[in-house]
Design a protein around this motif. Structure first.
Motif, mmCIF file in Angstrom:
data_model
loop_
_atom_site.group_PDB
_atom_site.id
_atom_site.type_symbol
_atom_site.label_atom_id
_atom_site.label_comp_id
_atom_site.label_asym_id
_atom_site.label_seq_id
_atom_site.Cartn_x
_atom_site.Cartn_y
_atom_site.Cartn_z
ATOM 1 N N ALA A 101 10.593 -3.470 6.811
ATOM 2 C CA ALA A 101 10.595 -3.740 5.371
ATOM 3 C C ALA A 101 10.863 -2.468 4.575
ATOM 4 O O ALA A 101 11.620 -2.482 3.595
ATOM 5 C CB ALA A 101 9.262 -4.368 4.948
ATOM 6 N N VAL A 102 10.273 -1.360 4.999
ATOM 7 C CA VAL A 102 10.496 -0.079 4.306
ATOM 8 C C VAL A 102 11.938 0.385 4.518
ATOM 9 O O VAL A 102 12.578 0.892 3.586
ATOM 10 C CB VAL A 102 9.469 0.975 4.763
ATOM 11 N N VAL A 134 7.932 10.250 4.494
ATOM 12 C CA VAL A 134 6.550 10.295 3.983
ATOM 13 C C VAL A 134 5.946 8.894 4.009
ATOM 14 O O VAL A 134 4.793 8.704 4.420
ATOM 15 C CB VAL A 134 6.506 10.880 2.554
ATOM 16 N N ILE A 135 6.727 7.905 3.593
ATOM 17 C CA ILE A 135 6.244 6.521 3.584
ATOM 18 C C ILE A 135 5.981 6.044 5.003
ATOM 19 O O ILE A 135 4.959 5.394 5.268
ATOM 20 C CB ILE A 135 7.239 5.611 2.839
ATOM 21 N N LEU A 136 6.865 6.368 5.945
ATOM 22 C CA LEU A 136 6.621 5.995 7.344
ATOM 23 C C LEU A 136 5.359 6.667 7.881
ATOM 24 O O LEU A 136 4.581 6.044 8.609
ATOM 25 C CB LEU A 136 7.826 6.362 8.213
ATOM 26 N N ASP A 137 5.136 7.917 7.515
ATOM 27 C CA ASP A 137 3.906 8.616 7.914
ATOM 28 C C ASP A 137 2.683 7.921 7.326
ATOM 29 O O ASP A 137 1.659 7.779 8.002
ATOM 30 C CB ASP A 137 3.939 10.074 7.476
ATOM 31 N N ASP A 138 2.789 7.472 6.084
ATOM 32 C CA ASP A 138 1.689 6.731 5.453
ATOM 33 C C ASP A 138 1.404 5.439 6.210
ATOM 34 O O ASP A 138 0.234 5.082 6.420
ATOM 35 C CB ASP A 138 2.007 6.419 3.994
ATOM 36 N N LEU A 139 2.456 4.736 6.624
ATOM 37 C CA LEU A 139 2.259 3.508 7.406
ATOM 38 C C LEU A 139 1.517 3.798 8.701
ATOM 39 O O LEU A 139 0.586 3.090 9.073
ATOM 40 C CB LEU A 139 3.602 2.844 7.737
ATOM 41 N N ARG A 140 1.938 4.857 9.403
ATOM 42 C CA ARG A 140 1.252 5.219 10.655
ATOM 43 C C ARG A 140 -0.210 5.558 10.405
ATOM 44 O O ARG A 140 -1.087 5.192 11.189
ATOM 45 C CB ARG A 140 1.958 6.397 11.321
ATOM 46 N N ARG A 141 -0.475 6.259 9.317
ATOM 47 C CA ARG A 141 -1.862 6.621 8.993
ATOM 48 C C ARG A 141 -2.698 5.368 8.736
ATOM 49 O O ARG A 141 -3.836 5.262 9.204
ATOM 50 C CB ARG A 141 -1.866 7.523 7.753
ATOM 51 N N LEU A 142 -2.139 4.401 8.036
ATOM 52 C CA LEU A 142 -2.866 3.171 7.743
ATOM 53 C C LEU A 142 -3.074 2.330 8.987
ATOM 54 O O LEU A 142 -4.086 1.642 9.125
ATOM 55 C CB LEU A 142 -2.130 2.347 6.681
ATOM 56 N N TRP A 143 -2.121 2.352 9.908
ATOM 57 C CA TRP A 143 -2.183 1.549 11.120
ATOM 58 C C TRP A 143 -3.301 2.041 11.996
ATOM 59 O O TRP A 143 -4.101 1.396 12.555
ATOM 60 C CB TRP A 143 -0.854 1.613 11.841
ATOM 61 N N LEU A 173 0.814 -1.217 0.000
ATOM 62 C CA LEU A 173 0.000 0.000 0.000
ATOM 63 C C LEU A 173 0.848 1.268 0.000
ATOM 64 O O LEU A 173 0.367 2.329 -0.386
ATOM 65 C CB LEU A 173 -0.930 0.013 1.217
ATOM 66 N N VAL A 174 2.102 1.160 0.434
ATOM 67 C CA VAL A 174 2.946 2.360 0.524
ATOM 68 C C VAL A 174 4.119 2.348 -0.448
ATOM 69 O O VAL A 174 4.740 3.384 -0.680
ATOM 70 C CB VAL A 174 3.454 2.601 1.965
ATOM 71 N N LEU A 175 4.443 1.182 -0.989
ATOM 72 C CA LEU A 175 5.493 1.064 -1.999
ATOM 73 C C LEU A 175 4.888 0.439 -3.253
ATOM 74 O O LEU A 175 4.088 -0.484 -3.156
ATOM 75 C CB LEU A 175 6.642 0.170 -1.512
ATOM 76 N N ARG A 224 14.576 10.858 0.491
ATOM 77 C CA ARG A 224 13.699 12.021 0.708
ATOM 78 C C ARG A 224 12.247 11.598 0.891
ATOM 79 O O ARG A 224 11.462 12.333 1.484
ATOM 80 C CB ARG A 224 13.815 12.994 -0.462
ATOM 81 N N ARG A 225 11.858 10.423 0.391
ATOM 82 C CA ARG A 225 10.477 9.940 0.531
ATOM 83 C C ARG A 225 10.293 9.039 1.743
ATOM 84 O O ARG A 225 9.173 8.699 2.106
ATOM 85 C CB ARG A 225 10.073 9.156 -0.725
ATOM 86 N N TYR A 226 11.386 8.650 2.347
ATOM 87 C CA TYR A 226 11.332 7.677 3.433
ATOM 88 C C TYR A 226 10.386 8.108 4.555
ATOM 89 O O TYR A 226 9.517 7.337 4.975
ATOM 90 C CB TYR A 226 12.748 7.441 3.971
#
Length: 72
Positions: free
Chosen positions: A46-47, A63-72, A13-15, A59-61
């Motif tokens: 994994a990310v 943002v992707i971690l923030d996306d994971l937190r949002r999904l969690w 979902l994030v990658l 530079r996107r790392y």
């Protein structure tokens, strides 16, 4: 419909990976989503591995971690 998401499904979902569109459809269509309590730690690992291997732009790392937190 309820859906169980494992680490590989959440990461899709994030990658952008093979199976990402199917994972997104499952996420969007689920009325309830379930996962292991270890999912967020495993997904972050994994990310991080994807970042170390060069698959994730540093530079996107965050943002992707923030996306994971949002999904969690």
């Amino acid at each position: 419909m309820s859906a169980y998401f494992d680490t590989s499904s959440l990461v899709k979902l994030v990658l952008s990976e093979d199976g990402s569109p199917e994972a997104q459809r499952a996420w969007d269509s689920a009325e309830a989503r379930m996962a292991s309590v270890a999912l967020i730690a495993e997904s972050r690992a994994a990310v991080a591995a994807a970042r170390r291997s060069g698959r994730v732009d540093p530079r996107r790392y965050q943002v992707i971690l923030d996306d994971l937190r949002r999904l969690w």
